[in-house]
Design a protein around this motif. Sequence first.
Motif, mmCIF file in Angstrom:
data_model
loop_
_atom_site.group_PDB
_atom_site.id
_atom_site.type_symbol
_atom_site.label_atom_id
_atom_site.label_comp_id
_atom_site.label_asym_id
_atom_site.label_seq_id
_atom_site.Cartn_x
_atom_site.Cartn_y
_atom_site.Cartn_z
ATOM 1 N N ILE A 346 -4.227 -0.971 0.467
ATOM 2 C CA ILE A 346 -3.558 -0.599 1.590
ATOM 3 C C ILE A 346 -1.908 -0.454 1.374
ATOM 4 C CG2 ILE A 346 -3.117 -1.503 3.863
ATOM 5 C CD1 ILE A 346 -5.901 -2.693 3.531
ATOM 6 N N ARG A 383 -5.041 4.021 3.477
ATOM 7 C CA ARG A 383 -5.488 3.715 2.154
ATOM 8 C C ARG A 383 -5.869 5.175 1.525
ATOM 9 N NH1 ARG A 383 -9.745 -0.522 2.608
ATOM 10 N NH2 ARG A 383 -10.704 1.043 3.384
ATOM 11 N N LEU A 393 -5.698 2.683 9.166
ATOM 12 C CA LEU A 393 -6.613 1.527 9.139
ATOM 13 C C LEU A 393 -5.943 0.903 10.583
ATOM 14 C CD1 LEU A 393 -6.628 0.077 5.555
ATOM 15 C CD2 LEU A 393 -8.489 0.915 6.934
ATOM 16 N N GLU A 411 -6.796 -4.810 8.596
ATOM 17 C CA GLU A 411 -7.779 -4.811 7.673
ATOM 18 C C GLU A 411 -8.731 -5.963 8.165
ATOM 19 O OE1 GLU A 411 -8.460 -4.188 2.962
ATOM 20 O OE2 GLU A 411 -7.055 -5.383 3.652
#
Lengths: 509, 509
Positions: A346, A383, A393, A411
Amino acid sequence: MHQLTVADVVREHRRSRAHVTALVDGEHRFNYAQLDERSNRLANALVAAGVGRGGRVLWLGVNSFRIVELLVACAKIGAVLCPANWRQSSEELRFVLEDLRPAVVVWEAGPLEAALDPIRADAPGRWVCHNGDGPDDYESWLAAHSADDPESPVSEEDPLLLLYTAAFDGHPNGALLAQRALLAHSMMLGAVRQVEEGFVCLDSGPLFHVGTMMFAVTTLVFGGTNVVLPTFDPELACLLIERERCQAAVLFPAMISQLVEANRGRRFDLSSLRFAPADDDWNSMITVDTSPWGRSLAGYGQTEVGGMLTYHALGLNGVGASGRPSLLVQVRFVDLDDHEVPDGEIGEIVARGPHIFSGYFNRPELTTAKLRGGWHHTGDLGRRESDGTISFLGPKLRMIKSGGENIYPAEVERALTGHPDVSGAAVIGRPDPVWGQNVVAVVVLEPGREVSGDDLIAYTRDRIASYKKPKDVIVVEEIPRRGFTPDYDLLDTRYGGGGYPGGQTNQQG
Amino acid sequence: MHQLTVADVVREHRRSRAHVTALVDGEHRFNYAQLDERSNRLANALVAAGVGRGGRVLWLGVNSFRIVELLVACAKIGAVLCPANWRQSSEELRFVLEDLRPAVVVWEAGPLEAALDPIRADAPGRWVCHNGDGPDDYESWLAAHSADDPESPVSEEDPLLLLYTAAFDGHPNGALLAQRALLAHSMMLGAVRQVEEGFVCLDSGPLFHVGTMMFAVTTLVFGGTNVVLPTFDPELACLLIERERCQAAVLFPAMISQLVEANRGRRFDLSSLRFAPADDDWNSMITVDTSPWGRSLAGYGQTEVGGMLTYHALGLNGVGASGRPSLLVQVRFVDLDDHEVPDGEIGEIVARGPHIFSGYFNRPELTTAKLRGGWHHTGDLGRRESDGTISFLGPKLRMIKSGGENIYPAEVERALTGHPDVSGAAVIGRPDPVWGQNVVAVVVLEPGREVSGDDLIAYTRDRIASYKKPKDVIVVEEIPRRGFTPDYDLLDTRYGGGGYPGGQTNQQG
């Protein structure tokens, strides 16, 4: 010779599509020859009112074809148009006025006057009422100026559209989109939506928002017809789709339901509309759009990238929910030090390319920070998946550091809300003498459900790296929010959050 | 931050489409990760061989995937790739070498060596054989250099592709297309052809010609697969279409007939190919392309505009045979003084916008003349029709002045060849003491037909303005030509032509 502005595109349309309808709005109907002429008159009127290159024009009203013609007029003189959110309070509008310092304000008499009255008296700039009938009204003002093209020196890099967004500190910031940015974004959106000659788009969402504006501009660039809906009204929308044979519209699921409802008994012929499929009623009223865009409207975007940065349509069978980038941008995922992170990890989404914005108006420091290193830092996390596709995300906001590892709340929240009994989640970091911080989850459960904190921790451990799992789970009735995002500062205060790396404690990202 | 180069597009493809096949050519098959890496190695090899920013790389061979990867390599270092017409004679190739002064020449052993041998010995620059197996062959050369991205300073305005064309004085001139021009043209062509994710294009025409190169570059920009055919071979083309599931190809009518012939008995499955309809056999073998491009491949273009300037697909039901301009250009029609002519009148087609070329290599005066006033002068005649659509009429070459009126030979020739008994026509001006010049028609009749000069004059008078009609008609067996155009100088000599305005007598336009 290689420069191209929005004004140039309309100049060419005047020649190649003079008789094609450019704008429809209530009783108003103008072809491209008329749009070009009206925008010349407007451009000359704006110059006479003191709007120079870089000068600002503010629109205070609901949707109108005049937003589009003012955009073209500003394109001709290198000025900037801001269609403001008319739903704002007097105080919010006052902030916009003071921030923008527009030389011309085009305002709307009627229901919006109540909010405008407190600020109109002492506000600078020339105020033109677009729906009045006095001697100083919009149409008289326009008609009083020359129809000749001003032929001002304008660069395609000049900002043309300003949309307020990104209220990092509680006040919005004006994202500037250059002429070239609007053209580049239009070419990409037009390719994905497979816009053809004769395109007719119903501007059914608010033009102060990039989601509708990007379709209006694409329709303009492709020489199509913008049918403007003042505010969303399902009955009027059905009527206009039928009458103007609209092929496209800007619709969210709730609006689609309203259209289906308004068209019970099939009073209207909506078959010209090519749109993504929804329920059976909808699919049988319209023509299901088979273009890549029609196959999936999803993607990732924001005002600062001109609309869409990635299109799910470019990675329909891919791993990433947000698809692949526009062909006219580069996208990277970086850590806090702006180093690219490996695929699968990420990072903050950063981007560059011709349809990225030019910075925020009157915010030199913020602009420098956001565009550092020649990349726009979106403030969002994403990501790169194993197949090269992209997943957005959530907003970056802040990062938790635990045991030396970076943990992004978004996340962990996504993992928690994957649980069938969890309806909402917000994650904070609590200071810890050993680990630096520990992850703490604040969750809302589905009505009537029960689940233990240990079960939820076990659930997340199966889905994300173990070091990201919550150490503590707090069940609450409701998560406090600021706009769409959790109010993390308040959650910190309530549940002992703090100790964020880089002094993020008080940052609402 | 708003700049974008062809190299940037491939850099992004390496991340977002690493495993998508980029190039197929015989036994060679590379995905975008490999293309990016190979182009890095090539770029570093070119720099080591002395190719700097603006340096030239010459390709002397038939079609190969290496033309595409060399293009990407040049994009990474701001160099220029010229894929030369390998059908040229030794003398013509010598002219190209002396004109271009390339630092690197990639050449092909085999059938082409006979033409290359006379010039290779004393030619400067580093010569790399791309299909040899010596120590100095292409693959060893590539492998000997670093796979790291050179990250050279490159502008999107840097010329990237050089195609020889426009032999105004008997020798060709190298049209320079900038990185941005290739990207802009690709976005427009991709939108008209409705290129989608997973596009596979058979490069079945010569890559030294813009007609094939524009599709190869568009396929590259859209992250598709270029399947390269060394030279056109209908059997191999069928095999590749079937094996690679090609969706597009560059085909002219004669090539389509050969494919239909090669596929008698339906030995190959060509159903993946989406192409414009032709005869019933063809239509039943392929999938008829319903994109705007598939509905009409016509339009007007030339190398200097990056390929297509106008698309018939953008004006399918319009008056003009050439449709409407690309959305990224402006088009005007001007007289000899560069003043815009009214709609319906014939003028030289001039254009500007991001996909117009950057001038001719090493021809500063010609470039200045062609790009005067910020508009590219195409050297072709056309007309804006009443509905704004465009008709390309023919090369400008020269103009006749009679009674103060401008008369373009192409227009009179077009009227004459509309007669069923006329198979060819060339029009010259003969000096006249009263009118300045008179129009003289030199015509070839269909075999076995007879028609009087007076009848032909009457025929043209019904179709074009009376002052444009020939005063004299000369019937000949054959019209002498230089390449595709009539040899007007020879016709003047034979039939008393002369007195052209602006001293055009000896100009082969």
